[in-house]
Design a protein around this motif. Structure first.
Motif, PDB file in Angstrom:
ATOM      1  N   LEU A   1       0.838  -1.186   0.000  1.00 15.98           N
ATOM      2  CA  LEU A   1       0.000   0.000   0.000  1.00 15.98           C
ATOM      3  C   LEU A   1       0.880   1.246   0.000  1.00 15.98           C
ATOM      4  O   LEU A   1       1.966   1.263   0.610  1.00 15.98           O
ATOM      5  CB  LEU A   1      -0.902   0.032   1.221  1.00 15.98           C
TER       6      LEU A   1
ATOM      7  N   PRO B   1       0.089   6.762   3.793  1.00 14.94           N
ATOM      8  CA  PRO B   1      -1.250   7.299   4.142  1.00 14.94           C
ATOM      9  C   PRO B   1      -1.484   8.665   3.541  1.00 14.94           C
ATOM     10  O   PRO B   1      -0.545   9.351   3.148  1.00 14.94           O
ATOM     11  CB  PRO B   1      -1.194   7.366   5.670  1.00 14.94           C
TER      12      PRO B   1
ATOM     13  N   GLN C   1      -5.853   5.056   5.510  1.00 17.50           N
ATOM     14  CA  GLN C   1      -5.468   4.522   4.207  1.00 17.50           C
ATOM     15  C   GLN C   1      -6.705   4.242   3.360  1.00 17.50           C
ATOM     16  O   GLN C   1      -7.797   4.025   3.896  1.00 17.50           O
ATOM     17  CB  GLN C   1      -4.668   3.235   4.386  1.00 17.50           C
TER      18      GLN C   1
END
Length: 849
Positions: A818, A821, A828
């Motif tokens: 991922l 943020p 997220q």
């Protein structure tokens, strides 16, 4: 089997069978049909009795044996003709008896002698031998004689006669009857019955009226069957039945006993008895009192049929017989012999012999015809046509027809001809000529043959010509009912044409002539007559014979006759008569053209589109109520032309519609308000258009007209804010029903508020329900496996432990894959859903796909 001859010095009788013979005896006329018929024996017997007198007779199935007072015996054939004559004695023959075969005869006479011998040697005539070749002497074994003693004669094994005494000591035996093993005899005391098989006397039936002399009023005995004896003496009748006794009750009693099942008295003295099924035939000797003098005289004897009852009887029929010299006869002079096989009954008197027998179907028909009951006679003959011998069904039917004609019931007579005459064409023609003679052809014409069997054409033509002279309606009816092939059609057409020359407007003759032309396939002439008469069958004729090519120039005539039927027929057959052809024919008759085009438009809005412009003027002229529907439904109508016509004729409603359709709604609304002055119609028009400017024009026009304001207040609330109208009302203006209008506005407002609140509650409830559903969905567990992982660049070593991030959209990522943020620290987002800008949960649908 024992063959028996019964012999008495007074009687000798054996039951045999004989047939009837010649001349009828007199009978009293009665409305009730007699049960028996009567005939005298042939003239041969009459000649015998002219110089002699009958004393006894017995019968056989092939001949008769007659004994006389002068000691003679005559053998007669079944017709009563004398075949042989024997001089037996110089005194009266009391009885003649035959055995069952007819071979042996026993004869007793007044001198007390009994003669018995074979019957064939008595005569040299070969007729006896020819009819009785089976005679043998071996059958002749027993006989009985009676006087003061009753003797039984039997032949023993040495062929010698053995005599046995059965009874004596009670006076002269006057009658003996033998049946099977039972012998019954009568003497001065009563009637005895003897059982020859057990050699026992069974009973003694006492005589009732002892005051009557037995020689003047002798006892009559008759066996109905092997166990039933009928006893008649004086005026008393008893029916005795021989029954078997119960073995436990016998002791010293006979094995049989006698029960009297019926006993009753009669009105007259009994001369003879005979059974007839379960009834009795009785021969009575009758004495009556003279009306002029107080003395009795001998009346005609009577032969009655009675139904025995336990203590009485019921009379079935009664006939008084006219026998010769009945005034001189006594009760003992009459005898009744009968034949069981054919129910024949012989009444023997000194100077006459009468045969009675049951009436057959021919006799029944004779009686019905005599009483003029022809219909019943015809019905009886039809039912029993196989059994009648003397009558013919058709002859009876002809007699019935003649009777009806004589009565003047011609219709019934003609109706019967159908049934009676049948296929006999000669009789049919004779009857037709007879009905013509009496002027009743109309009656028989309805029933003449007209199917496969037919009379000559000349017969039918004769009837038609006769009707044509006197009865046009009847003539027309026959033409409709009779097939044209029955007669010469051309000849009848000519005859009708000749009559029309004298009466050219007669509708009945014209219609009939049209029918004749139709049968002759001259349809044009028939159609011309039907149209001239405006006859309802014209349309049927056109359809049936496909005459559409013949009516192209007669459309106006058809329309004048019946517009609706004519238009329907033309529209149903457009392939045979085109619309253009019809419009062309009706060009000079616009009112008829309008009817045709109107129905055409109703069936199909597009078929006659090229005539829609013409139809505007036709509707305006002849059918304004249907003009507006036509303008609404037609898509081929030129609006400018229609508007011009409507404005010329000042058709406001139609003009308003056309203006609105052409887009000039303000002008249309103005016409409604100014020319119609109908606020409701104006409001309705504004609602249909749903245009704010139209509402403004309507309010402006109505603001100084209180009735219009009332109408607006009552209807405007749902389309325009009523405050706009209320603020523009001048102060002090008097408005009718203002309070009611304001109350209605408030009610409408309250209703709107309630509707909004209801909708809000429904929306909130639905939102909450969907939120709860979404929450339950997101709270469910998610299965995690390697196949469902997503990542931009997967840098993780699959052999090492790794962390997984699962979003609510059901997308799963390695935590290392991922990105950093976002703006919110620690928050997220799903890379896939963020890129596609989709909402939560969309991943679930994608995964399902």
């Amino acid at each position: 089997m024992i063959t028996v001859i019964l012999v008495s010095f007074w009687n000798l009788s054996v039951k045999t069978s004989v047939r009837k013979s010649t001349e009828e005896s007199g009978e009293e006329d009665s409305e009730e049909e007699p049960k028996l018929k009567y005939e005298r024996l042939s003239n041969g017997v009459t000649e015998i009795l002219q110089n002699d007198a009958a004393s006894c007779m017995t019968v056989h199935d092939k001949f008769l044996a007659l004994g006389t007072h002068f000691g003679k015996v005559f053998l007669l054939d079944i017709q009563g003709n004398v075949t042989q004559k024997f001089e037996i004695s110089s005194v009266k023959i009391n009885q003649i008896s035959l055995d069952e075969s007819g071979e042996h005869v026993g004869i007793c006479s007044e001198d007390g002698k009994v003669r018995s011998r074979r019957s064939s040697p008595l005569a040299t005539d070969p007729w006896v031998v020819a009819l009785h070749p089976q005679f043998t002497r071996s059958n002749y074994k027993q006989f009985v004689t009676g006087g003061n003693k009753l003797l039984l004669y039997e032949k023993n094994w040495l062929n010698r006669w053995k005599t046995s005494l059965l009874h004596e000591g009670e006076g002269t035996i006057t009658n003996i009857q033998w049946r099977a093993n039972l012998i019954a005899w009568a003497n001065n005391v009563g009637v005895k019955i003897y059982d020859i098989s057990t050699k026992q006397r069974i009973t003694n039936v006492l005589r009732d009226n002892v005051s009557l002399r037995p020689d003047m009023y002798p006892c009559s005995l008759c066996w109905k069957d092997n166990t039933t004896l009928i006893v008649g003496w004086g005026t008393s009748i008893k029916i005795c039945v021989v029954k078997e006794r119960n073995p436990t009750e016998m002791r010293d009693l006979p094995s049989r006993y006698v029960e009297i099942v019926s006993a009753f008295d009669t009105e007259f003295f009994i001369s003879g008895l005979a059974p007839l099924a379960d009834q009795l035939v009785t021969l009575y000797f009758v004495k009556e009192n003279s009306e002029q003098m107080d003395e009795e005289f001998r009346a005609r004897p009577r032969l009655d049929i009675i139904q025995p009852l336990p203590e009485s009887c019921e009379e079935i029929s009664s006939d008084a017989l006219t026998v010769r010299n009945f005034q001189d006869n006594e009760c003992r002079d009459y005898r009744l012999e009968h034949s069981e096989g054919e129910s024949l009954f012989y009444i023997i008197s000194p100077k006459d012999i009468v045969v009675a027998k049951e009436r057959d179907q021919d006799d029944h028909i004779d009686w019905l015809l005599e009483k003029k009951k022809y219909e019943e006679a015809l019905m009886a003959a039809e039912i029993s046509f196989k059994n009648i011998k003397r009558h013919d069904v058709q002859k009876i039917g002809m007699a019935y027809i003649n009777h009806l004609v004589e009565k003047g019931d011609y219709d019934s007579a003609a109706r019967k001809c159908q049934k009676v005459l049948g296929k006999n064409m000669e009789l049919w023609e004779n009857e037709v000529y007879r009905f013509k003679t009496i002027g009743q052809l109309k009656a028989i014409s309805q029933y003449l043959p007209r199917g496969d069997l037919r009379l000559r054409p000349a017969i039918y033509e004769m009837i038609l010509h006769e009707f044509l002279k006197t009865d046009y309606e009847g003539f027309a009816m026959l033409i409709r009912q009779w097939p044209g092939e029955l007669y010469n059609n051309l000849a009848i057409v000519q005859a009708v044409s000749d009559h029309l020359k004298r009466d050219p407007t007669n509708s009945t003759l014209l219609t009939t002539l049209a029918e004749l032309y139709t049968y002759d396939q001259r349809y044009d002439k028939a159609l011309e007559i039907y149209l001239k008469l405006r006859h309802k069958d014209v349309y049927q004729l056109i359809h049936k014979h496909n005459l559409f090519s013949s009516i192209e120039d007669k459309i106006v005539l058809l329309m004048d006759f019946d517009k609706e039927k004519a238009v329907d027929m033309l529209l149903d057959n457009e392939d045979k008569i085109s619309v253009n052809r019809v419009v062309e024919e009706l060009a000079d008759r616009p009112e008829l053209l309008h009817v045709y085009l109107h129905k055409l438009f109703k069936r199909d809005h597009h078929k006659g589109q090229k005539y829609h412009e013409r139809q505007i003027g036709l509707y305006a002229e002849y059918d304004r109520p249907n003009l507006l529907p036509f303008l609404r439904d037609s898509t081929h109508c030129p609006l400018e032309k229609a508007l011009e016509i409507c404005q010329q004729r000042n058709f406001v409603e139609e003009t308003v519609f056309l203006l609105s359709r052409m887009g000039n709604c303000r002008r249309a609304l103005q016409m409604i308000m100014e020319e119609l002055g109908d606020v409701d119609k104006a409001i309705e028009f504004a609602k249909e258009q749903d245009d704010a400017e139209l509402w403004e024009d309507l309010i402006s026009y109505s603001i100084d007209k209180p009735p219009f304001i009332t109408g607006l207040l009552n209807n405007i609330g749902t389309h325009v804010d009523p405050i706009l109208l209320i603020h523009r009302i001048k102060e002090g203006m008097e408005i009718p029903n203002l309070r009611d209008s304001l109350v209605k506005i408030l009610q409408d407002y309250n209703l709107q508020i309630l509707l909004r609140e209801g909708c809000k509650k429904i929306l909130v409830a639905d939102s909450l329900s969907l939120l709860q559903k979404m929450h339950r969905t997101q709270m469910r567990g998610v299965r995690v496996d390697g196949a469902n992982f997503f990542g931009v660049v997967c840098l993780s070593d699959m052999a090492k432990p790794f962390n997984v991030v699962v979003f609510h959209c059901r997308h799963m990522f390695h935590k290392e894959c991922l990105p950093s943020p976002g703006t919110l620290h620690g928050v997220q987002f799903c890379n896939i859903c963020s890129a596609k800008r989709r909402g939560p949960g969309s991943g679930i649908l994608e995964m399902k796909k």
